[in-house]
Design an enzyme around this catalytic site. Structure first.
Site, PDB file in Angstrom:
ATOM      1  N   GLU A 161      95.464   8.457  -3.574  1.00  0.00           N
ATOM      2  CA  GLU A 161      95.265   8.492  -2.054  1.00  0.00           C
ATOM      3  C   GLU A 161      94.753   7.141  -1.433  1.00  0.00           C
ATOM      4  OE1 GLU A 161      93.209  12.257  -0.521  1.00  0.00           O
ATOM      5  OE2 GLU A 161      92.266  11.871  -2.453  1.00  0.00           O
ATOM      6  N   ARG A 213      77.895   0.801  -9.174  1.00  0.00           N
ATOM      7  CA  ARG A 213      77.308   1.302  -8.006  1.00  0.00           C
ATOM      8  C   ARG A 213      76.774   0.011  -7.132  1.00  0.00           C
ATOM      9  NH1 ARG A 213      74.910   5.063 -11.878  1.00  0.00           N
ATOM     10  NH2 ARG A 213      75.278   7.165 -11.305  1.00  0.00           N
ATOM     11  N   GLN A 214      76.292   0.371  -5.888  1.00  0.00           N
ATOM     12  CA  GLN A 214      75.179  -0.634  -5.023  1.00  0.00           C
ATOM     13  C   GLN A 214      74.185  -0.003  -4.706  1.00  0.00           C
ATOM     14  OE1 GLN A 214      77.223  -1.793  -1.243  1.00  0.00           O
ATOM     15  NE2 GLN A 214      76.442  -3.868  -1.376  1.00  0.00           N
ATOM     16  N   ASN A 215      73.178  -0.704  -5.090  1.00  0.00           N
ATOM     17  CA  ASN A 215      71.683  -0.140  -4.612  1.00  0.00           C
ATOM     18  C   ASN A 215      71.620  -0.273  -3.182  1.00  0.00           C
ATOM     19  OD1 ASN A 215      68.867  -0.545  -3.763  1.00  0.00           O
ATOM     20  ND2 ASN A 215      68.442  -0.904  -5.884  1.00  0.00           N
ATOM     21  N   LYS A 230      79.310 -11.457 -14.497  1.00  0.00           N
ATOM     22  CA  LYS A 230      80.264 -11.411 -13.558  1.00  0.00           C
ATOM     23  C   LYS A 230      81.072 -10.401 -14.315  1.00  0.00           C
ATOM     24  CE  LYS A 230      80.795 -16.380 -12.529  1.00  0.00           C
ATOM     25  NZ  LYS A 230      81.857 -17.656 -12.338  1.00  0.00           N
TER      26      LYS A 230
END
Length: 399
Positions: free
Chosen positions: A268, A375-377, A362
């Site tokens: 998708e 993930r992103q905090n 990195k």
């Protein structure tokens, strides 16, 4: 060419061709194509359609084609990377005479080259042909593309999985293929439309233009596996490779040439040129896998098995099996990734060759590793990596 009556005589003929033809060598690939010629420049090839291609196989058929050309006074130059020759009715007759011992067996999946010769012979007898409309193409070395016919032969080889993705030389393809208008699968010279625009429009004969590109669409040339679905023809470019079970949804999905899937994949999002996605993975809505020209410093990206790229995420590094990139975040080679010590240990437990220390890395240092969840905090905005605890499984009924 005289009629060959037995299989032994056929084998002897092949041996004679190979031993008596100067500098003879088997081609890497070959096939017979119907060629769409230019509307203004009738010597210009716009598209080549191959009902059957041969890649590192069926060398006996290639030898017969080469001898049939020689009978017409056309000598194949084996020192060239690729050779393209016009064929005529006499060429087809000579081939049929040589293939006589196998003609009764030529149906279904058997002796496809004989089927091509026979069908084309009948078609030309009944309908005639234009000069240069049918050609035979040989590729002797996997070098940069020079002709439309050889370029299409390579694109067929990729889309039919005769060769793996990123395994053959497609340099020069953009220079070899003309930019044309496509109307109902047929290429039209742009210069022709410009020159006859007034007449065509006043006569209400101006064609409906579907798109303008050097490459046609995948479904114009390839019949996919029964359990493969492509819900919008514009979403897959010719030269892509789709493994059985792949589903390409409409919307933001796209698969470029020399890119594709190696198993059942839900698509998708966008799979850019040279990107490969493994079996059981899900490319979420609007997700992007960067191509070699779009931010990876020329390093092609492979996504492993059972991975999930969340909606609108960006994947700019290779991923091992079982990885997840959460929706809306970009993991690029230079992205700074925080990994807590206990999570780093868990990641190293499933990546036994990984020897890393520290808490900030990195993303390029994590390329190709297994079982990582990016993930992103939501409070700090920090990008983190942890050992994935989810197993990605596609809906078997859909694939």
């Amino acid at each position: 060419m005289q009629t060959i009556e037995t299989t032994d005589a056929f084998k002897a003929l092949i041996e004679d061709i190979k031993t008596t033809t100067q500098n003879y060598k088997d081609p890497l690939a070959f096939g017979i194509a119907r060629v769409d010629l230019g509307q203004l420049n009738v010597d210009k090839s716009l598209q080549a359609t191959y009902p059957v291609i041969n890649w590192d196989e069926n060398f006996g058929s290639a030898a017969i084609f080469i001898r049939a050309l020689a009978e017409q006074g056309i000598a194949v130059d084996f020192t060239q990377d690729e050779v393209v020759c016009n064929i005529n009715l006499q060429f087809l007759k000579d081939c049929l005479n040589a293939f006589t011992p196998y003609s009764d067996e030529a149906h279904g999946d058997a002796h496809k080259n004989i089927q091509v010769i026979s069908a084309l012979y009948s078609q030309i007898i009944n309908n005639g042909s234009l000069e240069g409309e049918f050609k035979v193409c040989f590729i002797f070395e996997d070098a940069a593309c020079q002709s439309v016919e050889a370029t299409y032969l390579k694109l067929y080889a990729i889309s039919l999985a005769k060769v793996g993705l990123r395994e053959i030389n497609l340099n020069g393809a953009f220079g070899a293929l003309p930019n044309v208008a496509w109307s109902n699968g047929q290429p039209i010279e742009l210069d022709y439309l410009r020159e006859f625009e007034i007449e065509l429009k006043l006569a209400n004969e101006y064609p409906h233009i579907d798109f303008i590109d050097k490459f046609p669409r995948f479904l114009q040339h390839i019949i996919p596996a029964d359990n493969t679905r492509i819900l919008d023809t514009s979403k897959v470019r010719f030269g892509a490779q789709l493994a059985a079970g792949t589903t390409v949804m409409p919307g933001a999905s796209y698969i470029n040439f020399n890119a594709g899937t190696t198993g059942s994949v839900m698509v998708e999002g966008r799979i850019s040129s040279s990107a490969i996605v493994g079996d059981g993975s899900d490319v979420g809505g609007g997700a992007s896998i960067l191509g070699v020209l779009s931010g990876t410093d020329g390093n092609p990206i492979s996504v492993g098995k059972n991975c999930l790229l969340g909606a609108n995420s960006v994947c700019g590094i290779p991923l091992g099996d079982g990885c997840i990139i959460d929706a809306g975040i970009a993991i690029l080679e230079g992205t700074k990734i925080a990994i807590q010590p206990e999570q780093l240990k868990k990641i190293m437990d499933v990546n036994t060759n990984m020897k890393m220390e520290g808490e900030i890395f990195k993303a390029k240092q994590l390329a190709g590793l297994y079982g990582i969840h990016y993930r992103q905090n939501s409070l700090t905005g920090e990008i983190t990596a942890s050992r994935s605890t989810r197993e990605i499984k596609l809906n078997a009924d859909l694939h």
